[in-house]
Design a protein around this motif. Structure first.
Motif, mmCIF file in Angstrom:
data_model
loop_
_atom_site.group_PDB
_atom_site.id
_atom_site.type_symbol
_atom_site.label_atom_id
_atom_site.label_comp_id
_atom_site.label_asym_id
_atom_site.label_seq_id
_atom_site.Cartn_x
_atom_site.Cartn_y
_atom_site.Cartn_z
ATOM 1 N N SER A 153 0.838 -1.208 0.000
ATOM 2 C CA SER A 153 0.000 0.000 0.000
ATOM 3 C C SER A 153 0.868 1.251 0.000
ATOM 4 C CB SER A 153 -0.938 0.007 1.216
ATOM 5 O OG SER A 153 -0.220 0.195 2.430
ATOM 6 N N VAL A 154 2.003 1.203 0.709
ATOM 7 C CA VAL A 154 2.919 2.338 0.722
ATOM 8 C C VAL A 154 3.621 2.452 -0.630
ATOM 9 C CG1 VAL A 154 4.927 3.384 1.835
ATOM 10 C CG2 VAL A 154 3.263 2.123 3.208
ATOM 11 N N ILE A 155 4.054 1.328 -1.182
ATOM 12 C CA ILE A 155 4.693 1.333 -2.504
ATOM 13 C C ILE A 155 3.750 1.915 -3.548
ATOM 14 C CG2 ILE A 155 5.490 -0.169 -4.388
ATOM 15 C CD1 ILE A 155 6.745 -1.972 -2.260
ATOM 16 N N ARG A 156 2.460 1.591 -3.454
ATOM 17 C CA ARG A 156 1.490 2.104 -4.420
ATOM 18 C C ARG A 156 1.439 3.639 -4.365
ATOM 19 N NH1 ARG A 156 -2.500 -0.650 -2.850
ATOM 20 N NH2 ARG A 156 -2.277 -2.341 -4.363
ATOM 21 N N LEU A 157 1.431 4.191 -3.168
ATOM 22 C CA LEU A 157 1.426 5.652 -3.031
ATOM 23 C C LEU A 157 2.721 6.261 -3.565
ATOM 24 C CD1 LEU A 157 -0.154 6.029 0.529
ATOM 25 C CD2 LEU A 157 -1.212 6.591 -1.652
ATOM 26 N N GLN A 158 3.840 5.600 -3.305
ATOM 27 C CA GLN A 158 5.120 6.086 -3.831
ATOM 28 C C GLN A 158 5.119 6.061 -5.355
ATOM 29 O OE1 GLN A 158 7.723 3.302 -1.874
ATOM 30 N NE2 GLN A 158 7.932 4.546 -0.034
ATOM 31 N N ASN A 159 4.557 5.023 -5.927
ATOM 32 C CA ASN A 159 4.474 4.920 -7.386
ATOM 33 C C ASN A 159 3.589 6.002 -7.978
ATOM 34 O OD1 ASN A 159 4.766 1.344 -8.211
ATOM 35 N ND2 ASN A 159 6.117 2.706 -7.113
ATOM 36 N N VAL A 160 2.524 6.363 -7.285
ATOM 37 C CA VAL A 160 1.645 7.437 -7.763
ATOM 38 C C VAL A 160 2.427 8.740 -7.857
ATOM 39 C CG1 VAL A 160 -0.323 8.883 -7.157
ATOM 40 C CG2 VAL A 160 -0.518 6.404 -6.991
ATOM 41 N N ILE A 161 3.245 9.016 -6.840
ATOM 42 C CA ILE A 161 4.073 10.225 -6.875
ATOM 43 C C ILE A 161 5.048 10.160 -8.045
ATOM 44 C CG2 ILE A 161 5.889 11.509 -5.672
ATOM 45 C CD1 ILE A 161 4.565 10.699 -3.031
ATOM 46 N N ARG A 162 5.729 9.050 -8.198
ATOM 47 C CA ARG A 162 6.752 8.912 -9.248
ATOM 48 C C ARG A 162 6.135 8.994 -10.642
ATOM 49 N NH1 ARG A 162 9.844 3.698 -8.322
ATOM 50 N NH2 ARG A 162 8.397 2.784 -9.824
ATOM 51 N N ASN A 163 4.986 8.382 -10.827
ATOM 52 C CA ASN A 163 4.355 8.372 -12.146
ATOM 53 C C ASN A 163 3.694 9.702 -12.498
ATOM 54 O OD1 ASN A 163 4.929 5.702 -13.120
ATOM 55 N ND2 ASN A 163 3.507 4.908 -11.597
ATOM 56 N N ASP A 164 3.544 10.570 -11.526
ATOM 57 C CA ASP A 164 2.934 11.880 -11.776
ATOM 58 C C ASP A 164 3.964 12.922 -12.189
ATOM 59 O OD1 ASP A 164 0.492 13.341 -11.859
ATOM 60 O OD2 ASP A 164 1.087 14.406 -10.035
ATOM 61 N N TRP A 165 5.254 12.564 -12.133
ATOM 62 C CA TRP A 165 6.296 13.517 -12.496
ATOM 63 C C TRP A 165 6.311 13.798 -13.988
ATOM 64 C CZ3 TRP A 165 10.302 10.408 -9.208
ATOM 65 C CH2 TRP A 165 10.222 10.821 -7.869
ATOM 66 N N THR A 166 6.505 15.062 -14.347
ATOM 67 C CA THR A 166 6.748 15.443 -15.736
ATOM 68 C C THR A 166 8.191 15.082 -16.093
ATOM 69 O OG1 THR A 166 7.525 17.649 -15.152
ATOM 70 C CG2 THR A 166 5.151 17.374 -15.488
ATOM 71 N N THR A 167 8.550 15.264 -17.347
ATOM 72 C CA THR A 167 9.917 14.938 -17.770
ATOM 73 C C THR A 167 10.945 15.756 -16.995
ATOM 74 O OG1 THR A 167 9.199 14.329 -20.000
ATOM 75 C CG2 THR A 167 11.520 14.879 -19.713
ATOM 76 N N SER A 168 10.708 17.045 -16.844
ATOM 77 C CA SER A 168 11.662 17.882 -16.103
ATOM 78 C C SER A 168 11.717 17.492 -14.629
ATOM 79 C CB SER A 168 11.301 19.363 -16.238
ATOM 80 O OG SER A 168 10.037 19.637 -15.673
#
Length: 239
Positions: A153-168
């Protein structure tokens, strides 16, 4: 069977069979893996090795190392493929925590070793393949223990943050992780690293804005704390 619990990683390229530039993409992956194997030589017990055209595996010494390797490879791979072909290529990951049935005979190549660590990693990556949370989930851990749900569940939240990043923002995150790992960072240190990576001067204000927009401090803190909790579980299961 070895006594200690090992940490196995299995990863593959998402939708690789649909790609028209598979050979070039695999070349990028080979280069990244070679760099990671050299950089983390002291922490990798069996080198990350391509076993199929779009899949690789290995054994690492700690969960924190596993998380950092996942972050660095994932971001570097996305940034390089985006730069060369205008489209990011993404990886999915399975982390397995368990014993090995056979000893590691050749740490340079992760082939010929088997056991529950790899079985759990395979179970985890197949679960990501079946349920990726609408593209937001890229990694999962399996330890055959009831704490898996909490960890994931924590990894899922971390992935949401990482996948929301723009290229910059991915560039910023990669620079931070490549420079500091999950340790505390300073704006001056990141400013110097950004200048070297981007080959241009960066103002203090720009550095601050980039760090704030990525939530990278919160992300790295979360990754480090989760790694510590999983290592506690690993030590308990070792006895």
């Amino acid at each position: 069977m070895t006594d200690e619990l090992s940490i196995a990683l299995i990863a593959d390229i998402i939708a690789s069979k649909k790609m028209t530039k598979r050979a070039q993409i695999q070349d990028i992956l080979v280069s990244i893996l070679s760099d990671i194997n050299q950089r983390f030589e002291a922490d990798i017990e069996s080198n990350l090795t391509i076993t199929l055209g779009d899949e690789f595996q290995g054994i690492v010494g700690s969960i924190e190392t596993a998380f950092l390797i996942i972050d660095l490879i994932s971001l570097d791979f996305q940034l390089q493929t985006k730069k060369q072909w205008g489209e990011e290529v993404t990886l999915r990951w399975g982390i397995g925590l368990g014993r090995l049935s056979t000893p590691i005979k050749n740490r340079k190549i992760s082939i010929g070793t088997d056991g529950p660590a790899y079985w759990y990693a395979r179970e985890a990556i197949e679960s990501v393949h079946q349920y990726d949370d609408y593209g937001q989930l890229n990694e999962k851990i399996s330890t055959a223990h009831e704490t898996d749900d909490f960890f994931n569940s924590v990894i899922r939240l971390q992935n949401v943050i990482r996948n929301d990043w723009t290229t910059s923002q991915k560039e910023t995150a990669f620079i931070v992780l490549n420079t500091c790992g999950y340790d505390e960072l300073t704006n001056q240190l990141i400013k110097s690293a950004m200048k070297a990576y981007l080959n241009q001067s960066i103002s203090e204000q720009t550095v601050s804005k980039r760090l704030i927009s990525t939530h990278i401090k919160q992300y790295t803190h979360s990754r480090r704390l989760l790694a510590e909790k999983i290592e506690e579980r690993r030590r308990q299961l070792d006895h």
